[in-house]
Design a protein around this motif. Structure first.
Motif, mmCIF file in Angstrom:
data_model
loop_
_atom_site.group_PDB
_atom_site.id
_atom_site.type_symbol
_atom_site.label_atom_id
_atom_site.label_comp_id
_atom_site.label_asym_id
_atom_site.label_seq_id
_atom_site.Cartn_x
_atom_site.Cartn_y
_atom_site.Cartn_z
ATOM 1 N N GLN A 11 142.575 38.547 63.388
ATOM 2 C CA GLN A 11 141.177 38.517 64.038
ATOM 3 C C GLN A 11 140.515 39.578 63.060
ATOM 4 O O GLN A 11 141.093 40.425 62.687
ATOM 5 C CB GLN A 11 141.092 38.934 65.611
ATOM 6 N N LYS A 14 137.089 45.025 64.542
ATOM 7 C CA LYS A 14 135.827 45.774 65.017
ATOM 8 C C LYS A 14 135.754 47.112 64.967
ATOM 9 O O LYS A 14 134.746 47.886 64.355
ATOM 10 C CB LYS A 14 135.630 45.439 66.489
ATOM 11 N N GLU A 15 136.873 47.915 64.758
ATOM 12 C CA GLU A 15 137.123 49.194 64.736
ATOM 13 C C GLU A 15 138.188 49.302 63.673
ATOM 14 O O GLU A 15 139.330 48.757 63.603
ATOM 15 C CB GLU A 15 137.323 49.751 65.946
ATOM 16 N N ASP A 86 134.808 43.580 60.014
ATOM 17 C CA ASP A 86 133.841 42.783 60.434
ATOM 18 C C ASP A 86 132.329 43.523 60.145
ATOM 19 O O ASP A 86 132.251 44.411 60.828
ATOM 20 C CB ASP A 86 133.692 42.462 61.890
ATOM 21 N N GLN A 89 128.943 43.237 62.284
ATOM 22 C CA GLN A 89 128.499 44.319 63.323
ATOM 23 C C GLN A 89 127.772 45.539 63.108
ATOM 24 O O GLN A 89 127.182 46.102 64.003
ATOM 25 C CB GLN A 89 129.784 44.653 64.075
#
Length: 114
Positions: A11, A14-15, A86, A89
């Motif tokens: 995946q 995000k962080e 990502d 974002q």
């Protein structure tokens, strides 16, 4: 499980993890941290007077420094792509007025730096 599968998550991230931040920091600033530490430690040594040196060809103004920084930036971006960070974002949006502001700020800094 191969090495590539272990370092590339399934995946998008995000962080960033703490070691991702450490690796990106080492890529972008590692050489400069080491060099400044060497210069700081060398400042404690007694120095014999020498002839003056040309700081423009030996210091931060040297033209290959820009090339080095672009290469380091490309390496950091490649690492983040490898780790599937990502980028969508991030709240960065470019407009045409941004280009004008960048040029004006660059010119102003050049005038103040003279």
């Amino acid at each position: 499980m191969t090495f590539f599968n272990r370092i590339r998550p399934k995946q998008p991230l995000k962080e960033l993890k703490w070691f991702d931040i450490g690796i990106v920091t080492a890529i972008l600033f590692g050489q400069f941290i080491v060099r400044s530490t060497q210069l700081f430690l060398a400042s404690f040594q007694p120095v014999a007077p020498t002839s003056s040196s040309n700081t423009a060809s030996e210091g931060a103004a040297y033209s290959s420094n820009m090339t080095l920084q672009l290469i380091l930036l490309a390496l950091a971006l490649l690492y983040l792509l490898l780790r599937r960070f990502d980028f969508k974002q991030l709240p960065i949006r470019f407009k045409w007025s941004t280009l004008i502001w960048v040029l004006l700020l660059f010119a102003a800094m050049g005038l103040f730096g003279m």
